[in-house]
Design an enzyme around this catalytic site. Structure first.
Site, PDB file in Angstrom:
ATOM      1  N   ASP A 229       9.827   9.016 -13.557  1.00 34.21           N
ATOM      2  CA  ASP A 229       8.954   9.476 -12.326  1.00 34.21           C
ATOM      3  C   ASP A 229       9.477  11.290 -12.305  1.00 34.21           C
ATOM      4  O   ASP A 229      10.550  11.533 -12.481  1.00 34.21           O
ATOM      5  CB  ASP A 229       9.590   8.913 -11.091  1.00 34.21           C
ATOM      6  CG  ASP A 229       8.896   7.288 -11.076  1.00 34.21           C
ATOM      7  OD1 ASP A 229       8.084   7.280 -11.915  1.00 34.21           O
ATOM      8  OD2 ASP A 229       9.451   6.726 -10.181  1.00 34.21           O
ATOM      9  N   ARG A 293      -0.467  -8.528  -8.702  1.00 29.00           N
ATOM     10  CA  ARG A 293       0.961  -8.117  -8.409  1.00 29.00           C
ATOM     11  C   ARG A 293       0.699  -6.881  -7.524  1.00 29.00           C
ATOM     12  O   ARG A 293      -0.194  -5.841  -7.965  1.00 29.00           O
ATOM     13  CB  ARG A 293       2.024  -7.737  -9.452  1.00 29.00           C
ATOM     14  CG  ARG A 293       3.253  -6.841  -9.245  1.00 29.00           C
ATOM     15  CD  ARG A 293       4.052  -6.628 -10.286  1.00 29.00           C
ATOM     16  NE  ARG A 293       5.324  -6.200  -9.844  1.00 29.00           N
ATOM     17  CZ  ARG A 293       5.717  -4.612  -9.799  1.00 29.00           C
ATOM     18  NH1 ARG A 293       4.497  -3.896  -9.782  1.00 29.00           N
ATOM     19  NH2 ARG A 293       6.570  -4.303  -9.317  1.00 29.00           N
TER      20      ARG A 293
END
Length: 349
Positions: A229, A293
């Site tokens: 990230d 999900r």
């Protein structure tokens, strides 16, 4: 009834298989080799699912100074050794988290035509990977990227009011949590406590709602490709389906969902800021054949002009602005299909 049910599902599913059809059919022999390799890797990973460190943040409010110190040490050690950790007693109620999940399901189950055309002023809807040039770059997921705080923007009448209010409540609390964790981690680096308040302004971070649809070809694609990230911190609330994996000691480790925890991971900016002491770990999401999900991720980021400078000697990374980092990542993605990341900013030895 079954026909109506199937039709309703088709209404909200992004046309991933159709969009990827040509790419999947090309170089089929090479793809079949990758399928065998991926299948072998996934089976090993799913058999070795485990727990990242779980830290009880309630101890930070203890009247016992040693207990508070022990909690902060656990946070720092997890950032150094794992790059990932889970937090419980984090100050965000289970009721709010469950409401967020329920509203997220509603918004993703809206017709695809509506999702792809609406929310355009402040929320960017994305699905799949339109820039994929080979099968290994395919993503089986969709997401809403939402600017926060919402009060500074006009989301339009089409934005569900309940979702808006829940997002505002969640973003406010998770922003405070991110700032607190960042300050604990920065204290170890001898960085002044105001560092993050000065650089991570209320409108620089963002929220991403994620959905990973059921996938008919789970051995050929990932829900989300391996990546790190580009943030200081990411804080994630996920449902109980599972599928998130992180790289540890050269192997993929499945992260077991904890219904009471938020998942925190160190981003590239904190690795650079800490001169490599804190670890930004590669992670991915596998596709599931039958289950969908959901997750919600908050990305704690600075303003574009913020300068990231390593604290340590000798410095591993040269100083750079967040804008430079994002632009370099975008350039690499367009040219190679992959994010190169921090290695672009290493000092040449």
């Amino acid at each position: 009834m079954s026909v109506c049910y199937k039709q309703s599902i088709m209404d909200y599913e992004p046309p991933l298989l159709e969009a990827y059809k040509t790419l999947l059919q090309s170089s089929s022999h090479k793809r079949m080799k990758n399928v065998k390799s991926t299948s072998s890797i996934l089976s090993k990973v799913l058999e070795s699912s485990g727990e990242v460190p779980v830290i009880d943040l309630g101890r930070l409010n203890s009247t016992d100074h040693l207990e508070r110190e022990d909690c902060m040490k656990e946070i720092i050690e997890a950032a150094k050794q794992w790059g990932f950790f889970q937090v419980v007693n984090h100050g965000i109620s289970q009721h709010l988290l469950q409401q967020l999940l329920l509203e997220e399901i509603k918004v993703f189950h809206r017709p695809f035509a509506d999702k792809s055309q609406q929310f355009s002023t402040t929320t960017h809807y994305k699905w799949g990977n339109p820039f994929a040039s080979n099968p290994r770059q395919l993503l089986w997921s969709e997401a809403f990227h939402i600017s926060v705080p919402l009060g500074q923007t006009n989301m339009g009448d089409d934005q569900p009011k309940c979702l808006r209010s829940i997002i505002e409540a969640f973003a406010s609390k998770v922003a405070a949590l991110a700032e607190m964790l960042a300050e604990i981690l920065s204290h170890e680096l001898n960085i002044k406590s105001s560092y993050f308040r000065e650089r991570c302004l209320p409108n620089t971070s963002f929220l991403r709602l994620n959905r990973y649809p059921p996938c008919p070809i789970p051995k050929q694609v990932f829900g989300f490709l391996p990546h790190t990230d580009s943030t200081f911190l990411s804080i994630v609330y996920q449902d109980q389906v599972g599928g998130l994996q992180l790289m540890r000691d050269g192997k993929w480790l499945g992260v077991k969902p904890n219904p009471h925890a938020l998942l925190v991971n160190i981003g590239d900016l904190f690795q650079a800021l800490s001169n490599g002491a804190y670890r930004s770990i590669k992670h991915r999401v596998v596709a599931a054949k039958k289950e969908e999900r959901f997750s919600a991720a908050y990305f704690y980021r600075p303003s574009n002009d913020a300068v990231i400078e390593s604290h340590g000697t000798p410095r591993l990374y040269r100083s750079f602005t967040f804008r430079e980092y994002i632009q370099q990542n975008e350039k690499d993605l367009k040219q190679t299909g992959d994010k190169v990341g921090l290695s672009r900013f290493l000092y040449v030895q």
